[in-house]
Design a protein around this motif. Structure first.
Motif, PDB file in Angstrom:
ATOM      1  N   HIS A 196       5.300   8.698  -5.433  1.00 35.78           N
ATOM      2  CA  HIS A 196       4.842   7.989  -4.237  1.00 35.78           C
ATOM      3  C   HIS A 196       5.860   8.055  -3.115  1.00 35.78           C
ATOM      4  O   HIS A 196       7.057   8.254  -3.338  1.00 35.78           O
ATOM      5  CB  HIS A 196       4.492   6.537  -4.574  1.00 35.78           C
ATOM      6  CG  HIS A 196       5.667   5.688  -4.988  1.00 35.78           C
ATOM      7  ND1 HIS A 196       6.579   5.216  -4.101  1.00 35.78           N
ATOM      8  CD2 HIS A 196       6.059   5.239  -6.202  1.00 35.78           C
ATOM      9  CE1 HIS A 196       7.485   4.499  -4.742  1.00 35.78           C
ATOM     10  NE2 HIS A 196       7.197   4.504  -6.031  1.00 35.78           N
ATOM     11  N   VAL A 214      -0.935  -1.263 -10.135  1.00 31.29           N
ATOM     12  CA  VAL A 214      -1.957  -0.682  -9.275  1.00 31.29           C
ATOM     13  C   VAL A 214      -3.205  -1.546  -9.360  1.00 31.29           C
ATOM     14  O   VAL A 214      -3.727  -1.798 -10.444  1.00 31.29           O
ATOM     15  CB  VAL A 214      -2.257   0.769  -9.697  1.00 31.29           C
ATOM     16  CG1 VAL A 214      -3.425   1.313  -8.883  1.00 31.29           C
ATOM     17  CG2 VAL A 214      -1.028   1.644  -9.513  1.00 31.29           C
ATOM     18  N   ALA A 219      -2.043  -0.168 -14.728  1.00 34.19           N
ATOM     19  CA  ALA A 219      -3.314  -0.100 -14.013  1.00 34.19           C
ATOM     20  C   ALA A 219      -4.442  -0.401 -14.984  1.00 34.19           C
ATOM     21  O   ALA A 219      -4.347  -0.107 -16.185  1.00 34.19           O
ATOM     22  CB  ALA A 219      -3.508   1.280 -13.397  1.00 34.19           C
ATOM     23  N   LYS A 275       0.842  -1.185   0.000  1.00 32.40           N
ATOM     24  CA  LYS A 275       0.000   0.000   0.000  1.00 32.40           C
ATOM     25  C   LYS A 275       0.880   1.239   0.000  1.00 32.40           C
ATOM     26  O   LYS A 275       1.949   1.242   0.597  1.00 32.40           O
ATOM     27  CB  LYS A 275      -0.918   0.009   1.234  1.00 32.40           C
ATOM     28  CG  LYS A 275      -2.003  -1.054   1.157  1.00 32.40           C
ATOM     29  CD  LYS A 275      -2.868  -1.021   2.395  1.00 32.40           C
ATOM     30  CE  LYS A 275      -3.939  -2.121   2.345  1.00 32.40           C
ATOM     31  NZ  LYS A 275      -4.910  -1.941   1.267  1.00 32.40           N
ATOM     32  N   PHE A 285       3.126   2.988 -13.202  1.00 32.20           N
ATOM     33  CA  PHE A 285       2.597   1.671 -12.853  1.00 32.20           C
ATOM     34  C   PHE A 285       1.543   1.271 -13.864  1.00 32.20           C
ATOM     35  O   PHE A 285       0.773   2.113 -14.334  1.00 32.20           O
ATOM     36  CB  PHE A 285       1.934   1.699 -11.471  1.00 32.20           C
ATOM     37  CG  PHE A 285       2.870   1.970 -10.348  1.00 32.20           C
ATOM     38  CD1 PHE A 285       3.643   0.957  -9.811  1.00 32.20           C
ATOM     39  CD2 PHE A 285       2.964   3.244  -9.809  1.00 32.20           C
ATOM     40  CE1 PHE A 285       4.510   1.215  -8.765  1.00 32.20           C
ATOM     41  CE2 PHE A 285       3.826   3.507  -8.763  1.00 32.20           C
ATOM     42  CZ  PHE A 285       4.604   2.485  -8.234  1.00 32.20           C
ATOM     43  N   ILE A 333      -7.103   2.194  -6.303  1.00 35.17           N
ATOM     44  CA  ILE A 333      -6.629   3.573  -6.114  1.00 35.17           C
ATOM     45  C   ILE A 333      -7.820   4.432  -5.696  1.00 35.17           C
ATOM     46  O   ILE A 333      -8.921   4.300  -6.227  1.00 35.17           O
ATOM     47  CB  ILE A 333      -5.939   4.098  -7.400  1.00 35.17           C
ATOM     48  CG1 ILE A 333      -5.183   5.399  -7.139  1.00 35.17           C
ATOM     49  CG2 ILE A 333      -6.929   4.245  -8.553  1.00 35.17           C
ATOM     50  CD1 ILE A 333      -4.168   5.750  -8.235  1.00 35.17           C
ATOM     51  N   PHE A 336      -3.133   4.009  -2.755  1.00 33.39           N
ATOM     52  CA  PHE A 336      -3.240   2.948  -3.758  1.00 33.39           C
ATOM     53  C   PHE A 336      -2.701   1.621  -3.229  1.00 33.39           C
ATOM     54  O   PHE A 336      -1.917   1.588  -2.272  1.00 33.39           O
ATOM     55  CB  PHE A 336      -2.501   3.341  -5.047  1.00 33.39           C
ATOM     56  CG  PHE A 336      -1.042   3.665  -4.838  1.00 33.39           C
ATOM     57  CD1 PHE A 336      -0.087   2.687  -4.937  1.00 33.39           C
ATOM     58  CD2 PHE A 336      -0.637   4.965  -4.541  1.00 33.39           C
ATOM     59  CE1 PHE A 336       1.270   2.977  -4.737  1.00 33.39           C
ATOM     60  CE2 PHE A 336       0.708   5.266  -4.344  1.00 33.39           C
ATOM     61  CZ  PHE A 336       1.655   4.278  -4.437  1.00 33.39           C
ATOM     62  N   ASP A 337      -3.168   0.564  -3.848  1.00 34.51           N
ATOM     63  CA  ASP A 337      -2.651  -0.779  -3.586  1.00 34.51           C
ATOM     64  C   ASP A 337      -1.839  -1.222  -4.794  1.00 34.51           C
ATOM     65  O   ASP A 337      -2.206  -0.941  -5.924  1.00 34.51           O
ATOM     66  CB  ASP A 337      -3.800  -1.786  -3.402  1.00 34.51           C
ATOM     67  CG  ASP A 337      -4.546  -1.575  -2.099  1.00 34.51           C
ATOM     68  OD1 ASP A 337      -4.138  -0.704  -1.311  1.00 34.51           O
ATOM     69  OD2 ASP A 337      -5.545  -2.287  -1.891  1.00 34.51           O
ATOM     70  N   LEU A 338      -0.764  -1.917  -4.532  1.00 30.87           N
ATOM     71  CA  LEU A 338       0.076  -2.458  -5.602  1.00 30.87           C
ATOM     72  C   LEU A 338       0.172  -3.965  -5.447  1.00 30.87           C
ATOM     73  O   LEU A 338       0.339  -4.464  -4.341  1.00 30.87           O
ATOM     74  CB  LEU A 338       1.501  -1.905  -5.508  1.00 30.87           C
ATOM     75  CG  LEU A 338       1.770  -0.458  -5.828  1.00 30.87           C
ATOM     76  CD1 LEU A 338       3.248  -0.175  -5.577  1.00 30.87           C
ATOM     77  CD2 LEU A 338       1.413  -0.151  -7.258  1.00 30.87           C
TER      78      LEU A 338
END
Ligand SMILES: [Cu+2]
Length: 125
Positions: free
Chosen positions: A75, A119, A92, A56, A90, A122, A108-110
Motif C-alpha cells: 500500500h 480492512v 479482513a 483510506k 491486514f 475493498i 480500501f478502507d481500514l
C-alpha cells in the motif's frame, strides 16, 4: 495513670494493625486484581471509541490467506496511521477476502485500532 497507659497501648496496637494491613500480601493481590479488572473493562469500552479511526488507502493485493483471514497489501502511504508505503498483512472479513485476487489494484478502507489496521472495505480499481 492506669487508664492512660491502656490508651497508649491501645493506639500502639491499632497503629501496628494498620501497618500490618497495608503490608499484607493478600491486600496487595486484591488491589492489583481489581486494577486489572478495571483496566480490562476500560479497555473494552474505551478502545473502539477512542482509537478506532478509518483510513483510506490504495495498493496492490500481494497475498491472500483465507485460513488466517488476512490480505497482504502493498500500500501507499497512509497519513491517518502515520504509515509510509509498505507491504503488510491486514485482517479482513471472508467476504472481502473473496472479492479480490492477488495482483488486483485496490482501494480500501481500514479501521485503525492500536496501530493495527483491519480492512473494512475493498474495491478493485
Ligand atoms: Cu502498512
Amino acid at each position: 495513670m492506669k487508664s492512660l497507659s491502656i490508651l497508649a497501648l491501645g493506639s500502639a496496637v491499632l497503629l501496628a494493625a494498620c501497618g500490618q494491613n497495608a503490608d499484607k500480601p493478600d491486600n496487595t493481590a486484591e488491589a492489583s486484581a481489581t486494577m486489572g479488572d478495571m483496566s480490562g473493562d476500560m479497555g473494552n469500552m474505551a478502545m473502539p471509541a477512542e482509537t478506532a479511526k478509518v483510513a483510506k488507502g490504495t495498493g496492490t493485493v500481494k497475498a491472500i490467506d483465507e485460513t488466517a483471514g488476512t490480505i497482504t497489501l502493498e500500500h501507499g502511504p497512509i497519513a491517518e496511521a502515520n504509515w509510509p508505503a509498505m507491504t503488510m498483512a491486514f485482517k479482513a472479513a471472508p467476504a472481502l477476502i473473496d472479492s479480490v485476487a492477488v495482483g488486483d489494484k485496490v482501494a480500501f478502507d481500514l479501521a485503525l485500532k492500536d496501530g493495527i489496521g483491519e480492512v473494512t472495505a475493498i474495491q478493485k480499481q
